[in-house]
Design a protein around this motif. Structure first.
Motif, PDB file in Angstrom:
ATOM      1  N   ALA A 298      13.089  61.798  20.794  1.00 49.61           N
ATOM      2  CA  ALA A 298      13.833  63.017  20.449  1.00 49.61           C
ATOM      3  C   ALA A 298      13.148  63.781  19.330  1.00 49.61           C
ATOM      4  O   ALA A 298      13.129  65.017  19.322  1.00 49.61           O
ATOM      5  N   SER A 299      12.561  63.055  18.383  1.00 47.15           N
ATOM      6  CA  SER A 299      11.919  63.695  17.234  1.00 47.15           C
ATOM      7  C   SER A 299      10.666  64.455  17.625  1.00 47.15           C
ATOM      8  O   SER A 299      10.205  65.330  16.877  1.00 47.15           O
ATOM      9  N   GLY A 300      10.102  64.156  18.793  1.00 45.74           N
ATOM     10  CA  GLY A 300       8.953  64.918  19.270  1.00 45.74           C
ATOM     11  C   GLY A 300       9.307  66.328  19.699  1.00 45.74           C
ATOM     12  O   GLY A 300       8.421  67.184  19.805  1.00 45.74           O
ATOM     13  N   ALA A 301      10.591  66.595  19.943  1.00 43.58           N
ATOM     14  CA  ALA A 301      11.017  67.926  20.371  1.00 43.58           C
ATOM     15  C   ALA A 301      10.940  68.915  19.212  1.00 43.58           C
ATOM     16  O   ALA A 301      11.014  68.543  18.038  1.00 43.58           O
ATOM     17  N   ASP A 302      10.828  70.189  19.560  1.00 42.09           N
ATOM     18  CA  ASP A 302      10.818  71.243  18.546  1.00 42.09           C
ATOM     19  C   ASP A 302      12.196  71.416  17.918  1.00 42.09           C
ATOM     20  O   ASP A 302      12.316  71.724  16.730  1.00 42.09           O
ATOM     21  N   VAL A 303      13.239  71.268  18.737  1.00 41.27           N
ATOM     22  CA  VAL A 303      14.626  71.433  18.308  1.00 41.27           C
ATOM     23  C   VAL A 303      15.410  70.273  18.884  1.00 41.27           C
ATOM     24  O   VAL A 303      15.201  69.870  20.031  1.00 41.27           O
ATOM     25  N   ARG A 304      16.360  69.727  18.095  1.00 44.27           N
ATOM     26  CA  ARG A 304      17.176  68.605  18.542  1.00 44.27           C
ATOM     27  C   ARG A 304      18.656  68.947  18.354  1.00 44.27           C
ATOM     28  O   ARG A 304      19.089  69.186  17.230  1.00 44.27           O
ATOM     29  N   ILE A 305      19.391  68.952  19.455  1.00 49.43           N
ATOM     30  CA  ILE A 305      20.821  69.241  19.433  1.00 49.43           C
ATOM     31  C   ILE A 305      21.557  67.973  19.819  1.00 49.43           C
ATOM     32  O   ILE A 305      21.284  67.388  20.872  1.00 49.43           O
TER      33      ILE A 305
ATOM     34  N   VAL B 105       4.497  59.078  24.329  1.00 49.03           N
ATOM     35  CA  VAL B 105       5.832  59.346  24.868  1.00 49.03           C
ATOM     36  C   VAL B 105       6.685  60.153  23.897  1.00 49.03           C
ATOM     37  O   VAL B 105       7.671  60.783  24.301  1.00 49.03           O
ATOM     38  N   ALA B 106       6.327  60.177  22.618  1.00 46.76           N
ATOM     39  CA  ALA B 106       7.014  61.019  21.634  1.00 46.76           C
ATOM     40  C   ALA B 106       6.124  62.171  21.179  1.00 46.76           C
ATOM     41  O   ALA B 106       6.528  63.331  21.166  1.00 46.76           O
ATOM     42  N   TRP B 107       4.871  61.845  20.817  1.00 47.25           N
ATOM     43  CA  TRP B 107       3.935  62.859  20.316  1.00 47.25           C
ATOM     44  C   TRP B 107       3.609  63.893  21.389  1.00 47.25           C
ATOM     45  O   TRP B 107       3.371  65.069  21.091  1.00 47.25           O
TER      46      TRP B 107
ATOM     47  N   LEU C 156      -4.997  62.388  19.590  1.00 43.97           N
ATOM     48  CA  LEU C 156      -4.726  61.602  18.388  1.00 43.97           C
ATOM     49  C   LEU C 156      -3.909  60.354  18.680  1.00 43.97           C
ATOM     50  O   LEU C 156      -3.834  59.457  17.834  1.00 43.97           O
ATOM     51  N   ALA C 157      -3.284  60.277  19.839  1.00 47.44           N
ATOM     52  CA  ALA C 157      -2.263  59.267  20.107  1.00 47.44           C
ATOM     53  C   ALA C 157      -2.714  58.224  21.124  1.00 47.44           C
ATOM     54  O   ALA C 157      -3.566  58.476  21.978  1.00 47.44           O
ATOM     55  N   ASN C 158      -2.089  57.028  21.038  1.00 48.63           N
ATOM     56  CA  ASN C 158      -2.226  56.036  22.103  1.00 48.63           C
ATOM     57  C   ASN C 158      -1.081  56.233  23.100  1.00 48.63           C
ATOM     58  O   ASN C 158      -0.258  57.142  22.958  1.00 48.63           O
TER      59      ASN C 158
ATOM     60  N   GLY D 238       6.698  58.224  15.001  1.00 48.57           N
ATOM     61  CA  GLY D 238       7.842  58.600  14.174  1.00 48.57           C
ATOM     62  C   GLY D 238       7.481  59.112  12.794  1.00 48.57           C
ATOM     63  O   GLY D 238       7.939  60.182  12.382  1.00 48.57           O
ATOM     64  N   PHE D 239       6.659  58.369  12.067  1.00 43.68           N
ATOM     65  CA  PHE D 239       6.348  58.782  10.697  1.00 43.68           C
ATOM     66  C   PHE D 239       5.634  60.133  10.671  1.00 43.68           C
ATOM     67  O   PHE D 239       5.879  60.957   9.788  1.00 43.68           O
ATOM     68  N   ALA D 240       4.765  60.376  11.644  1.00 40.62           N
ATOM     69  CA  ALA D 240       4.080  61.670  11.711  1.00 40.62           C
ATOM     70  C   ALA D 240       5.061  62.787  12.050  1.00 40.62           C
ATOM     71  O   ALA D 240       4.967  63.898  11.503  1.00 40.62           O
ATOM     72  N   LEU D 241       6.014  62.512  12.937  1.00 41.03           N
ATOM     73  CA  LEU D 241       6.973  63.526  13.349  1.00 41.03           C
ATOM     74  C   LEU D 241       8.019  63.802  12.284  1.00 41.03           C
ATOM     75  O   LEU D 241       8.494  64.936  12.145  1.00 41.03           O
ATOM     76  N   TRP D 242       8.411  62.786  11.528  1.00 41.24           N
ATOM     77  CA  TRP D 242       9.454  62.958  10.521  1.00 41.24           C
ATOM     78  C   TRP D 242       8.937  63.582   9.233  1.00 41.24           C
ATOM     79  O   TRP D 242       9.725  64.121   8.459  1.00 41.24           O
ATOM     80  N   ARG D 243       7.639  63.512   9.006  1.00 35.28           N
ATOM     81  CA  ARG D 243       7.087  64.090   7.780  1.00 35.28           C
ATOM     82  C   ARG D 243       7.373  65.590   7.744  1.00 35.28           C
ATOM     83  O   ARG D 243       7.073  66.324   8.668  1.00 35.28           O
ATOM     84  N   GLY D 244       7.961  66.033   6.661  1.00 41.70           N
ATOM     85  CA  GLY D 244       8.260  67.451   6.500  1.00 41.70           C
ATOM     86  C   GLY D 244       9.654  67.838   6.942  1.00 41.70           C
ATOM     87  O   GLY D 244      10.135  68.916   6.596  1.00 41.70           O
ATOM     88  N   THR D 245      10.338  66.962   7.711  1.00 43.32           N
ATOM     89  CA  THR D 245      11.706  67.271   8.122  1.00 43.32           C
ATOM     90  C   THR D 245      12.720  66.304   7.528  1.00 43.32           C
ATOM     91  O   THR D 245      13.849  66.694   7.230  1.00 43.32           O
ATOM     92  N   VAL D 246      12.338  65.039   7.360  1.00 38.75           N
ATOM     93  CA  VAL D 246      13.247  64.025   6.819  1.00 38.75           C
ATOM     94  C   VAL D 246      12.837  63.695   5.386  1.00 38.75           C
ATOM     95  O   VAL D 246      11.650  63.486   5.108  1.00 38.75           O
ATOM     96  N   ARG D 247      13.821  63.656   4.486  1.00 37.84           N
ATOM     97  CA  ARG D 247      13.523  63.351   3.086  1.00 37.84           C
ATOM     98  C   ARG D 247      12.903  61.970   2.955  1.00 37.84           C
ATOM     99  O   ARG D 247      13.344  61.013   3.572  1.00 37.84           O
ATOM    100  N   ASP D 248      11.860  61.876   2.156  1.00 34.36           N
ATOM    101  CA  ASP D 248      11.038  60.669   2.106  1.00 34.36           C
ATOM    102  C   ASP D 248      11.828  59.431   1.722  1.00 34.36           C
ATOM    103  O   ASP D 248      11.704  58.386   2.367  1.00 34.36           O
TER     104      ASP D 248
END
Length: 259
Positions: A120-127, A93-95, A86-88, A149-159
């Protein structure tokens, strides 16, 4: 690896992966993009890999794009072309951390700006360390987040929070990042905490962990997810590692899983 922009050490199923351009706060130039993509490919092919811990050498995780380097030579990347599923290349590097078959834990400190935050947002867990500074930085340079970023943040970061941060490029701290969903939790030594978590995950049935990540990555309607749950469980039940998990618990001993 030969390219020291990224280093990988491996022990007991855990890969300790580090962005290694500390003199530039691990900023992303073309060589760093290539090294991260190569590291993800190497990890996917690594026998016995169960968990990845991703961090940055030196004073920060990643300061984002090395604008001087990118302006001088450009990325050379054909943005519309999908080179990795899905990615270029920019998005990989994130996806790529999200699609890696094993869990990835990011240990973040110092700064995670722009592309660094997306990696960092591509990780399953971020400490994150308490003093970490973060930003959806791209608007500062007149561009938008385009490293997944937008694909990774969807569902975790408030819109609405994401929109404000993307529109303004304002910095925020680790406490805000945790409250808003960019960070899982805060620790004084995020790398040490990430390694503790990684070892705990590595001690579990590796087939079940990979199945859990596949399920966590699913998007779609409930029917498709419910069917996928059943398929993953059917494959695990009565498999050698599943039987070993049961026996180890009953016998109160460490399990001996095979990869």
């Amino acid at each position: 690896m030969t390219d020291q922009r990224v280093t990988i050490s491996f022990e007991n199923g855990v890969a300790d992966v580090r962005l290694a351009r500390p003199d530039k706060l691990n900023a992303l130039d073309p060589a760093m993009f290539a090294a991260i993509i190569a590291a993800i490919a190497e990890l996917e092919a690594m026998p016995g890999l169960r968990v990845v811990v991703l961090s940055g050498e030196g004073r920060g995780f990643c300061a984002g794009l090395d604008m001087a380097s990118m302006a001088a030579g450009g990325s050379g990347i054909d943005l519309p072309t999908r080179s990795h599923g899905l990615a270029n290349d920019v998005q990989q590097v994130a996806w790529g951390w999200r699609t890696l078959s094993v869990p990835v834990i990011a240990a973040v400190h110092g700064v995670a700006f722009g592309g660094g935050l997306q990696i960092a947002s591509g990780a399953d867990v971020r400490i994150a360390a308490p003093g970490t500074r973060l930003a959806v930085m791209e608007m500062k340079w007149g561009i938008v987040p385009d490293m997944a970023g937008f694909a990774l943040w969807r569902g975790t970061v408030r819109d609405d929070v994401l929109r404000e941060l993307a529109y303004t490029a304002q910095e925020f701290d680790a406490g805000e990042a945790q409250a808003w969903g960019f960070v899982t939790r805060i620790a004084e030594d995020p790398h040490a905490e990430a390694m503790i978590l990684a070892r705990a995950i590595a001690a579990c049935n590796p087939q079940a962990i990979r199945a859990a990540k596949r399920l966590a990555n699913l998007e779609g309607d409930a029917a498709a997810i419910l069917l996928a749950e059943s398929a993953e469980q059917a494959a695990l039940l009565r498999s050698p590692n599943q039987i070993e998990a049961v026996m180890a618990n009953l016998q109160k001993r460490p399990p001996n899983f095979t990869d």
